[in-house]
Design a protein around this motif. Structure first.
Motif, PDB file in Angstrom:
ATOM      1  N   GLN A 111       0.844  -1.223  -0.070  1.00 18.82           N
ATOM      2  CA  GLN A 111       0.080  -0.016  -0.069  1.00 18.82           C
ATOM      3  C   GLN A 111       0.977   1.329  -0.024  1.00 18.82           C
ATOM      4  O   GLN A 111       0.274   2.180  -0.226  1.00 18.82           O
ATOM      5  N   ARG A 112       2.291   1.171   0.269  1.00 21.13           N
ATOM      6  CA  ARG A 112       2.939   2.451   0.172  1.00 21.13           C
ATOM      7  C   ARG A 112       3.851   2.452  -1.091  1.00 21.13           C
ATOM      8  O   ARG A 112       4.555   3.104  -1.377  1.00 21.13           O
ATOM      9  N   ASN A 113       3.777   1.483  -2.048  1.00 20.57           N
ATOM     10  CA  ASN A 113       4.270   1.392  -3.230  1.00 20.57           C
ATOM     11  C   ASN A 113       3.517   2.392  -4.374  1.00 20.57           C
ATOM     12  O   ASN A 113       2.268   1.840  -4.467  1.00 20.57           O
ATOM     13  N   ILE A 114       3.980   3.396  -4.705  1.00 22.37           N
ATOM     14  CA  ILE A 114       3.228   4.317  -5.317  1.00 22.37           C
ATOM     15  C   ILE A 114       2.704   3.597  -6.670  1.00 22.37           C
ATOM     16  O   ILE A 114       1.489   4.094  -7.266  1.00 22.37           O
ATOM     17  N   HIS A 115       3.453   2.592  -6.993  1.00 21.92           N
ATOM     18  CA  HIS A 115       2.967   1.998  -8.510  1.00 21.92           C
ATOM     19  C   HIS A 115       1.672   1.261  -8.220  1.00 21.92           C
ATOM     20  O   HIS A 115       1.032   1.043  -9.250  1.00 21.92           O
ATOM     21  N   ASN A 116       1.070   1.143  -6.922  1.00 19.12           N
ATOM     22  CA  ASN A 116      -0.121   0.218  -6.655  1.00 19.12           C
ATOM     23  C   ASN A 116      -1.089   1.281  -6.011  1.00 19.12           C
ATOM     24  O   ASN A 116      -2.170   0.700  -5.859  1.00 19.12           O
ATOM     25  N   ARG A 117      -0.921   2.429  -6.191  1.00 20.19           N
ATOM     26  CA  ARG A 117      -1.855   3.550  -5.810  1.00 20.19           C
ATOM     27  C   ARG A 117      -2.244   4.508  -6.842  1.00 20.19           C
ATOM     28  O   ARG A 117      -1.221   5.137  -7.404  1.00 20.19           O
ATOM     29  N   PRO A 118      -3.327   5.337  -6.491  1.00 16.34           N
ATOM     30  CA  PRO A 118      -3.412   6.151  -7.560  1.00 16.34           C
ATOM     31  C   PRO A 118      -2.787   7.570  -7.423  1.00 16.34           C
ATOM     32  O   PRO A 118      -2.498   7.953  -6.110  1.00 16.34           O
ATOM     33  N   PRO A 119      -2.491   8.393  -8.426  1.00 13.04           N
ATOM     34  CA  PRO A 119      -1.700   9.666  -8.088  1.00 13.04           C
ATOM     35  C   PRO A 119      -2.358  10.629  -7.227  1.00 13.04           C
ATOM     36  O   PRO A 119      -1.671  11.410  -6.767  1.00 13.04           O
ATOM     37  N   ALA A 120      -3.836  10.547  -7.206  1.00  9.44           N
ATOM     38  CA  ALA A 120      -4.112  11.618  -6.239  1.00  9.44           C
ATOM     39  C   ALA A 120      -3.521  11.464  -4.836  1.00  9.44           C
ATOM     40  O   ALA A 120      -3.464  12.187  -3.837  1.00  9.44           O
ATOM     41  N   GLU A 121      -3.111  10.136  -4.336  1.00  8.62           N
ATOM     42  CA  GLU A 121      -2.227  10.024  -3.078  1.00  8.62           C
ATOM     43  C   GLU A 121      -1.011  10.413  -3.039  1.00  8.62           C
ATOM     44  O   GLU A 121      -0.690  10.960  -1.790  1.00  8.62           O
ATOM     45  N   TRP A 122      -0.302  10.620  -4.054  1.00  6.52           N
ATOM     46  CA  TRP A 122       0.924  10.867  -3.810  1.00  6.52           C
ATOM     47  C   TRP A 122       1.527  11.727  -4.881  1.00  6.52           C
ATOM     48  O   TRP A 122       3.062  12.006  -4.900  1.00  6.52           O
ATOM     49  N   ALA A 123       0.962  12.397  -5.773  1.00  2.22           N
ATOM     50  CA  ALA A 123       1.215  13.091  -6.690  1.00  2.22           C
ATOM     51  C   ALA A 123       1.849  14.601  -6.343  1.00  2.22           C
ATOM     52  O   ALA A 123       2.765  15.043  -7.113  1.00  2.22           O
ATOM     53  N   ALA A 124       1.834  14.994  -5.002  1.00  6.76           N
ATOM     54  CA  ALA A 124       2.681  16.014  -4.513  1.00  6.76           C
ATOM     55  C   ALA A 124       4.006  15.935  -4.427  1.00  6.76           C
ATOM     56  O   ALA A 124       4.765  16.484  -4.543  1.00  6.76           O
ATOM     57  N   TYR A 125       4.523  14.538  -4.348  1.00 12.56           N
ATOM     58  CA  TYR A 125       5.868  14.015  -4.085  1.00 12.56           C
ATOM     59  C   TYR A 125       6.527  13.680  -5.292  1.00 12.56           C
ATOM     60  O   TYR A 125       7.594  13.984  -5.279  1.00 12.56           O
ATOM     61  N   PHE A 126       5.795  12.974  -6.186  1.00  7.36           N
ATOM     62  CA  PHE A 126       6.413  12.339  -7.512  1.00  7.36           C
ATOM     63  C   PHE A 126       5.694  13.042  -8.782  1.00  7.36           C
ATOM     64  O   PHE A 126       4.613  13.174  -8.790  1.00  7.36           O
ATOM     65  N   ASP A 127       6.417  13.237  -9.796  1.00  4.45           N
ATOM     66  CA  ASP A 127       5.932  13.614 -10.969  1.00  4.45           C
ATOM     67  C   ASP A 127       5.075  12.475 -11.627  1.00  4.45           C
ATOM     68  O   ASP A 127       5.819  11.251 -12.221  1.00  4.45           O
ATOM     69  N   ALA A 128       3.915  12.669 -11.688  1.00  2.07           N
ATOM     70  CA  ALA A 128       2.837  11.514 -12.235  1.00  2.07           C
ATOM     71  C   ALA A 128       3.378  10.892 -13.575  1.00  2.07           C
ATOM     72  O   ALA A 128       3.037   9.813 -14.011  1.00  2.07           O
ATOM     73  N   VAL A 129       3.925  12.001 -14.513  1.00  2.00           N
ATOM     74  CA  VAL A 129       4.082  11.544 -15.701  1.00  2.00           C
ATOM     75  C   VAL A 129       5.329  10.661 -15.809  1.00  2.00           C
ATOM     76  O   VAL A 129       5.498   9.647 -16.563  1.00  2.00           O
ATOM     77  N   GLU A 130       6.336  10.870 -15.122  1.00  2.00           N
ATOM     78  CA  GLU A 130       7.432  10.119 -14.836  1.00  2.00           C
ATOM     79  C   GLU A 130       7.228   8.651 -14.300  1.00  2.00           C
ATOM     80  O   GLU A 130       7.715   7.666 -14.734  1.00  2.00           O
ATOM     81  N   VAL A 131       6.295   8.649 -13.299  1.00  2.00           N
ATOM     82  CA  VAL A 131       5.901   7.328 -12.537  1.00  2.00           C
ATOM     83  C   VAL A 131       5.291   6.587 -13.772  1.00  2.00           C
ATOM     84  O   VAL A 131       5.236   5.545 -13.936  1.00  2.00           O
ATOM     85  N   ALA A 132       4.166   7.318 -14.342  1.00  2.00           N
ATOM     86  CA  ALA A 132       3.659   6.394 -15.637  1.00  2.00           C
ATOM     87  C   ALA A 132       4.492   5.882 -16.550  1.00  2.00           C
ATOM     88  O   ALA A 132       4.473   4.693 -17.071  1.00  2.00           O
TER      89      ALA A 132
END
Length: 410
Positions: A111-132
């Motif tokens: 549940q803390r792996n951002i690849h398993n969670r929607p960007p709404a929860e972690w987008a302030a910390y990581f660039d959602a485009v790079e994560v995708a």
């Protein structure tokens, strides 16, 4: 943890969380988790940590040859989760080897792996485009090698990630990590020395005066040879640099190492050379030498890290951070030091950046004479003992010159 962790020895296995001083362009603090098996480095995990401590980006996981397929990588990753128990974890994109490893790894907290969670929860910390983009690369690796890759845990795995990312990219808040200001505090830098046996014994003998032992260390190294890279905010961090070098560069058989830390007074802000700043250290990038004031020395034997020797210099000692190459040396450096970084002569002028020493000329001259004499003694080759000479016969007094011979007198 992975099931094959039983292959690791229970005795002599330890973990060390330390600084990771590699500029990668990410303004977060670098941290390195090292796994030690006995006295050897078995592997390490390099990460960047958000200034808040609530987000961690994995940069590199490496297990050395001879320690692979024994669960060491799983142990390092589990320890990372334990070190930052509330942080989001970004595992990034994986290589071929990383994809195979991840397929067999059991994530302790999916549940803390951002690849398993929607960007709404972690987008302030990581660039959602790079994560995708990273998720797409990982999916490609899994498909290429026929791996599951924990598909059931990955949030909306395989869907059009670019659409999801575009909607959350605006929430990303790049962090500006605080960086060290070298003009605001003392700096601490380390070097690893392999001293001659006699000198090693002397400088680590606590019954001898600390000031004399510190002077001997500085004389042996050379006043113009202070290290260039990574000056830290704390002495502890500098000793960690030396220990890190001891582990990753390896010890020298039969030659115990001395870890020596210099403490410098802050340079004047208007004379500050060019530097790259990290959160807790700086790296001077100027090619030329840098005149500094050494306030104190601290040193340890690599075999006895719990015993630290210290000596303060009152007043501070004039020294220099070595130039990158001899041709980069300034005129002031060349006037004071030779190409090996040792004092040229007792009459060598002080660097212009240190006018406070103008009233200590006699003291400096006397100290320089002692240093040069000791340096010449070290450089002199050993001579075999001279054969005893027979006693000389007493000379007869010479007769006065005959008249008309010798010097003409007027």
């Amino acid at each position: 943890m992975a099931g094959d962790e039983a292959g690791l020895p229970e005795e002599g296995l330890s973990l060390w969380l330390t600084d990771w001083k590699i500029p990668t362009g990410i303004p977060w603090e670098g941290r390195r988790l090292v796994a030690l098996v006995g006295q050897a480095v078995g592997g390490h995990l390099d990460v960047h940590v958000h200034p808040s401590g609530q987000a961690v980006k994995v940069w590199m996981l490496e297990v050395r040859s001879g320690f692979q397929r024994r669960g060491l990588g799983s142990l390092l990753m589990d320890a990372l989760y334990a070190a930052y128990p509330t942080a989001w974890i970004d595992h990034g994109a994986r290589s071929r080897e990383g994809a195979w490893w991840w397929n067999g790894y059991r994530d302790p907290d999916p549940q803390r792996n951002i690849h398993n969670r929607p960007p709404a929860e972690w987008a302030a910390y990581f660039d959602a485009v790079e994560v995708a983009s990273d998720k797409a690369q990982n999916a490609h690796q899994n498909n290429r090698y026929g791996l599951d890759g924990h598909r059931q845990d990955v949030y909306r795995y395989g869907e059009r990630l670019e659409q999801e990312a575009d909607g959350y990219a605006r929430f990303y808040q790049p962090a500006q990590a605080a960086t060290l200001d070298p003009a605001a505090q003392q700096l601490h830098g380390a070097i690893r020395l392999f001293l001659p046996p006699g000198l090693h014994t002397y400088v680590h003998d606590h019954t001898q005066g600390a000031s004399g032992r510190a002077a001997a260390l500085l004389e042996h190294l050379g006043h113009g040879n202070l290290p260039r890279t990574y000056w830290n905010a704390t002495r502890r961090a500098a000793f960690e640099d030396a220990y890190h070098e001891e582990l990753f560069e390896g010890a020298v058989p039969g030659r115990p190492a001395t870890h020596l830390v210099f403490t410098l007074n802050p340079p004047a802000a208007d004379r500050l050379p060019a530097f790259d700043a990290l959160p807790a250290s700086v790296n001077f990038v100027a090619r030329a030498d840098i005149a500094v004031e050494v306030a104190s020395l601290a040193w340890r034997s690599a075999g006895q890290p719990a015993v630290t020797h210290t000596a303060a210099f009152t007043p501070p000692v004039t020294a220099a951070i070595e130039p990158r190459w001899p041709q980069h040396a300034s005129a002031a450096y060349r006037a004071r030091y030779d190409e090996a970084g040792f004092l040229l002569s007792p009459d060598a002028p002080q660097p212009s950046a240190e006018p406070a020493y103008a009233d200590r000329a006699e003291e400096i001259r006397a100290a320089a004479e002692r240093l040069l004499a000791a340096q010449a003694e070290r450089a002199r080759p050993e001579q075999p003992p001279a054969a005893p000479q027979p006693p000389r016969r007493p000379q007869q007094p010479s007769s006065p010159p005959a008249p008309g011979r010798g010097r003409n007198l007027r």
